[in-house]
Design a protein around this motif. Structure first.
Motif, PDB file in Angstrom:
ATOM      1  N   GLU A 191       0.710  -1.277   0.552  1.00 27.31           N
ATOM      2  CA  GLU A 191      -0.338   0.128   0.470  1.00 27.31           C
ATOM      3  C   GLU A 191       1.120   1.308   0.518  1.00 27.31           C
ATOM      4  O   GLU A 191       0.538   2.291  -0.305  1.00 27.31           O
ATOM      5  CB  GLU A 191      -0.613  -0.242   1.178  1.00 27.31           C
ATOM      6  N   ASP A 192       2.285   1.169   0.539  1.00 31.80           N
ATOM      7  CA  ASP A 192       3.162   2.215   0.911  1.00 31.80           C
ATOM      8  C   ASP A 192       4.159   2.920  -0.394  1.00 31.80           C
ATOM      9  O   ASP A 192       4.951   3.764  -0.800  1.00 31.80           O
ATOM     10  CB  ASP A 192       3.675   2.400   2.164  1.00 31.80           C
ATOM     11  N   ILE A 193       3.790   2.012  -1.377  1.00 32.62           N
ATOM     12  CA  ILE A 193       4.638   1.897  -2.458  1.00 32.62           C
ATOM     13  C   ILE A 193       4.361   1.736  -4.032  1.00 32.62           C
ATOM     14  O   ILE A 193       3.197   1.137  -3.549  1.00 32.62           O
ATOM     15  CB  ILE A 193       5.817   0.570  -2.193  1.00 32.62           C
ATOM     16  N   GLU A 194       4.904   2.625  -3.749  1.00 31.96           N
ATOM     17  CA  GLU A 194       3.977   2.910  -6.092  1.00 31.96           C
ATOM     18  C   GLU A 194       4.558   1.937  -7.041  1.00 31.96           C
ATOM     19  O   GLU A 194       5.915   2.494  -7.856  1.00 31.96           O
ATOM     20  CB  GLU A 194       4.004   4.984  -6.503  1.00 31.96           C
ATOM     21  N   ILE A 195       4.727   0.548  -7.099  1.00 26.48           N
ATOM     22  CA  ILE A 195       4.967   0.177  -7.971  1.00 26.48           C
ATOM     23  C   ILE A 195       3.740  -0.905  -8.862  1.00 26.48           C
ATOM     24  O   ILE A 195       2.227  -0.934  -8.650  1.00 26.48           O
ATOM     25  CB  ILE A 195       5.499  -1.300  -7.078  1.00 26.48           C
ATOM     26  N   ASP A 196       4.206  -1.207  -9.712  1.00 28.76           N
ATOM     27  CA  ASP A 196       2.924  -1.838 -11.000  1.00 28.76           C
ATOM     28  C   ASP A 196       3.084  -3.772  -9.817  1.00 28.76           C
ATOM     29  O   ASP A 196       3.873  -4.276  -9.716  1.00 28.76           O
ATOM     30  CB  ASP A 196       3.947  -2.569 -12.009  1.00 28.76           C
ATOM     31  N   GLU A 197       1.486  -4.005  -9.468  1.00 30.44           N
ATOM     32  CA  GLU A 197       1.122  -4.943  -8.950  1.00 30.44           C
ATOM     33  C   GLU A 197       0.200  -5.356  -9.348  1.00 30.44           C
ATOM     34  O   GLU A 197      -1.173  -5.108 -10.136  1.00 30.44           O
ATOM     35  CB  GLU A 197       0.448  -4.566  -7.469  1.00 30.44           C
ATOM     36  N   ILE A 198      -0.377  -6.805  -9.240  1.00 27.06           N
ATOM     37  CA  ILE A 198      -1.718  -7.051 -10.175  1.00 27.06           C
ATOM     38  C   ILE A 198      -1.300  -8.646  -9.170  1.00 27.06           C
ATOM     39  O   ILE A 198      -1.078  -9.305  -8.706  1.00 27.06           O
ATOM     40  CB  ILE A 198      -0.916  -8.337 -11.114  1.00 27.06           C
ATOM     41  N   TYR A 199      -3.343  -8.547  -8.528  1.00 24.73           N
ATOM     42  CA  TYR A 199      -3.027  -9.166  -6.909  1.00 24.73           C
ATOM     43  C   TYR A 199      -4.599  -9.500  -7.652  1.00 24.73           C
ATOM     44  O   TYR A 199      -5.898  -9.237  -7.640  1.00 24.73           O
ATOM     45  CB  TYR A 199      -3.293  -8.819  -5.719  1.00 24.73           C
ATOM     46  N   SER A 200      -4.810 -10.515  -6.585  1.00 25.74           N
ATOM     47  CA  SER A 200      -6.770 -10.335  -6.133  1.00 25.74           C
ATOM     48  C   SER A 200      -7.476  -9.592  -5.254  1.00 25.74           C
ATOM     49  O   SER A 200      -6.799  -9.387  -4.432  1.00 25.74           O
ATOM     50  CB  SER A 200      -6.937 -11.547  -6.203  1.00 25.74           C
ATOM     51  N   ASP A 201      -9.185  -9.629  -5.305  1.00 23.20           N
ATOM     52  CA  ASP A 201      -9.907  -8.914  -4.248  1.00 23.20           C
ATOM     53  C   ASP A 201     -10.446  -9.897  -2.827  1.00 23.20           C
ATOM     54  O   ASP A 201     -10.582 -10.682  -2.539  1.00 23.20           O
ATOM     55  CB  ASP A 201     -11.101  -8.402  -4.899  1.00 23.20           C
ATOM     56  N   ASP A 202      -8.743  -9.954  -2.191  1.00 17.82           N
ATOM     57  CA  ASP A 202      -8.640 -10.445  -1.209  1.00 17.82           C
ATOM     58  C   ASP A 202      -9.995 -10.517  -0.150  1.00 17.82           C
ATOM     59  O   ASP A 202     -10.089 -11.129   0.829  1.00 17.82           O
ATOM     60  CB  ASP A 202      -7.209 -10.205  -0.159  1.00 17.82           C
ATOM     61  N   TYR A 203     -10.393  -9.142   0.268  1.00 22.14           N
ATOM     62  CA  TYR A 203     -11.442  -8.323   1.022  1.00 22.14           C
ATOM     63  C   TYR A 203     -11.877  -9.035   0.763  1.00 22.14           C
ATOM     64  O   TYR A 203     -13.112  -9.566   1.334  1.00 22.14           O
ATOM     65  CB  TYR A 203     -10.781  -6.891   0.967  1.00 22.14           C
TER      66      TYR A 203
ATOM     67  N   LYS B 190      -6.474  -5.234  -9.847  1.00 24.51           N
ATOM     68  CA  LYS B 190      -6.999  -6.659  -8.393  1.00 24.51           C
ATOM     69  C   LYS B 190      -8.231  -6.989  -9.543  1.00 24.51           C
ATOM     70  O   LYS B 190      -8.796  -7.269 -10.266  1.00 24.51           O
ATOM     71  CB  LYS B 190      -7.825  -5.152  -7.869  1.00 24.51           C
ATOM     72  N   LEU B 191      -7.333  -7.912  -9.063  1.00 18.95           N
ATOM     73  CA  LEU B 191      -8.826  -9.339 -10.105  1.00 18.95           C
ATOM     74  C   LEU B 191      -9.982  -9.616  -9.251  1.00 18.95           C
ATOM     75  O   LEU B 191     -10.297  -9.565  -8.275  1.00 18.95           O
ATOM     76  CB  LEU B 191      -7.920 -10.403 -10.568  1.00 18.95           C
ATOM     77  N   GLY B 192     -11.255  -9.663  -9.980  1.00 22.65           N
ATOM     78  CA  GLY B 192     -11.950 -10.615  -8.945  1.00 22.65           C
ATOM     79  C   GLY B 192     -11.850 -11.327  -8.289  1.00 22.65           C
ATOM     80  O   GLY B 192     -11.338 -12.654  -8.773  1.00 22.65           O
ATOM     81  N   VAL B 193     -13.278 -12.274  -7.470  1.00 22.17           N
ATOM     82  CA  VAL B 193     -12.825 -13.818  -6.791  1.00 22.17           C
ATOM     83  C   VAL B 193     -13.640 -14.303  -6.381  1.00 22.17           C
ATOM     84  O   VAL B 193     -14.756 -13.063  -6.980  1.00 22.17           O
ATOM     85  CB  VAL B 193     -12.457 -13.822  -5.540  1.00 22.17           C
ATOM     86  N   GLU B 194     -14.698 -15.162  -6.443  1.00 22.89           N
ATOM     87  CA  GLU B 194     -16.218 -15.675  -6.661  1.00 22.89           C
ATOM     88  C   GLU B 194     -15.885 -16.654  -5.214  1.00 22.89           C
ATOM     89  O   GLU B 194     -15.390 -17.591  -5.543  1.00 22.89           O
ATOM     90  CB  GLU B 194     -16.854 -15.913  -7.918  1.00 22.89           C
ATOM     91  N   LEU B 195     -17.094 -17.207  -5.133  1.00 23.90           N
ATOM     92  CA  LEU B 195     -17.452 -18.164  -3.821  1.00 23.90           C
ATOM     93  C   LEU B 195     -17.472 -19.456  -4.767  1.00 23.90           C
ATOM     94  O   LEU B 195     -18.749 -19.718  -5.429  1.00 23.90           O
ATOM     95  CB  LEU B 195     -18.539 -18.314  -2.789  1.00 23.90           C
ATOM     96  N   ILE B 196     -17.050 -20.353  -4.597  1.00 21.82           N
ATOM     97  CA  ILE B 196     -17.698 -21.928  -4.895  1.00 21.82           C
ATOM     98  C   ILE B 196     -17.833 -22.897  -4.173  1.00 21.82           C
ATOM     99  O   ILE B 196     -17.771 -23.001  -3.160  1.00 21.82           O
ATOM    100  CB  ILE B 196     -16.360 -22.244  -5.906  1.00 21.82           C
TER     101      ILE B 196
END
Length: 327
Positions: A153-165, A317-323
């Protein structure tokens, strides 16, 4: 134009010595004054010098190779992510060098150093997040890289991650709507953004439904650790009817402990994992699905754009789904 790598000449100018003196210091030659050597090595470190890699070599000759650093290549999650990276790399005729850090920060730093010495054009990294100095050093020396799976959160970099929240929220909501009142979360260490966000989303669901009876246990990652913790809870007669696990590997460990103690699921306990790795379907595990192949594919193409000179910094941020299955 800003240089990609610090050169011996840059160090010589900063130290006020000759290029030959810098070369002798960096190559640990005996014919150099010890104080001068220490001064040169300290300046080289501060400037982010990487042995045997120069700015001109990257400008004039690309290796068509990227480095990929995973924190645990034994986890099936990363096998699916790698599939996406490989797909993207094939499209652009790139090769991959894969290194595993075993969730150890020192090994992570060493992996970065070794890959840069091999003159890779860029890096894809899943950091331990125990510290962030190595990531900041990469920014300083202007190496193309993409962080995968986590969010600084405190560093401006290229990131790809899932919507863990949101994934944590879906898991908590599911357990509550199944009628569970005493819920336990087996989580990873909270210095990792993944664990932190999954907990915060889970907590939001509990708060919405006014569920007060819950506990969170932070564990080192691994099936055996989740198994031992669940076994310990059972042996201590700690009552729970819902279990949210940091990832599917944790869920498998918990299932093993429940099975050995004849605690039926989903009758007595509902379990939710995270990631939806291939084995989740075999275990009939209810879990939060991440599009792992897309995670890797998008990470490669973002890195490719960086290698080609794109200066923008993007957090995707990539979406997630409940299976829902049968746990």
């Amino acid at each position: 134009m800003k240089k990609n790598y610090v050169t011996i000449k840059d160090i010589a100018v900063a130290a006020g010595v000759s290029i030959n003196t810098v070369s002798r210091a960096l190559n640990d030659k005996p014919d150099i004054n010890i104080k001068t050597k220490r001064k040169v090595l300290e300046i080289a470190k501060e400037m982010g010098y990487v042995k045997n890699v120069t700015a001109s070599s990257l400008r004039n000759r690309k290796t068509k190779t990227i480095g990929v650093i995973f924190e645990d290549s034994s986890n099936p999650f990363f096998a699916e992510v790698l599939k996406g990276i490989e797909k993207g790399a094939r499209e652009k005729n790139y090769n991959i060098i894969l290194m595993n850090t075993e969730k150890n920060y020192d090994l992570e730093r060493n992996a970065i150093k070794l890959l840069l010495e091999k003159r890779v054009d860029g890096l894809i990294i899943t950091p331990t997040q125990e510290k962030s100095e190595d990531i900041k050093e990469l920014i300083k020396i202007n190496i193309p890289f993409v962080v995968l799976g986590v969010n600084f959160e405190d560093i401006e970099i290229d990131e790809i991650y899932s919507d863990d929240y949101y994934g944590g929220y879906l898991a908590g909501k599911y357990l509550i709507e199944k009628g569970r009142k005493k819920i336990i979360m087996l989580n990873g260490y909270s210095f990792k953004s993944v664990a932190k966000e999954r907990y915060l989303g889970f907590k939001k669901a509990l708060d919405e439904y006014n569920i007060k009876d819950y506990s969170v246990y932070e564990l080192e990652e691994g099936l055996e650790n989740a198994y031992l913790k669940t076994k310990e809870l059972i042996e201590k007669n700690i009552i729970f009817d819902g279990l949210f696990c940091y990832n599917d590997i944790f869920a498998f460990g918990a299932i093993k402990a429940l099975y050995e103690n004849n605690i039926k699921f989903p009758d007595k306990v509902n379990i939710v994992g995270f990631d939806d790795i291939a084995f989740a379907n075999v275990f009939n595990l209810t879990t939060i699905r991440i599009n792992k192949e897309k995670l890797g594919y998008d990470a490669f193409h973002r890195l490719y754009k960086k290698i080609k000179g794109d200066k923008n910094r993007i957090k995707e941020k990539l979406g997630v789904e409940l299976i829902i299955r049968n746990t």
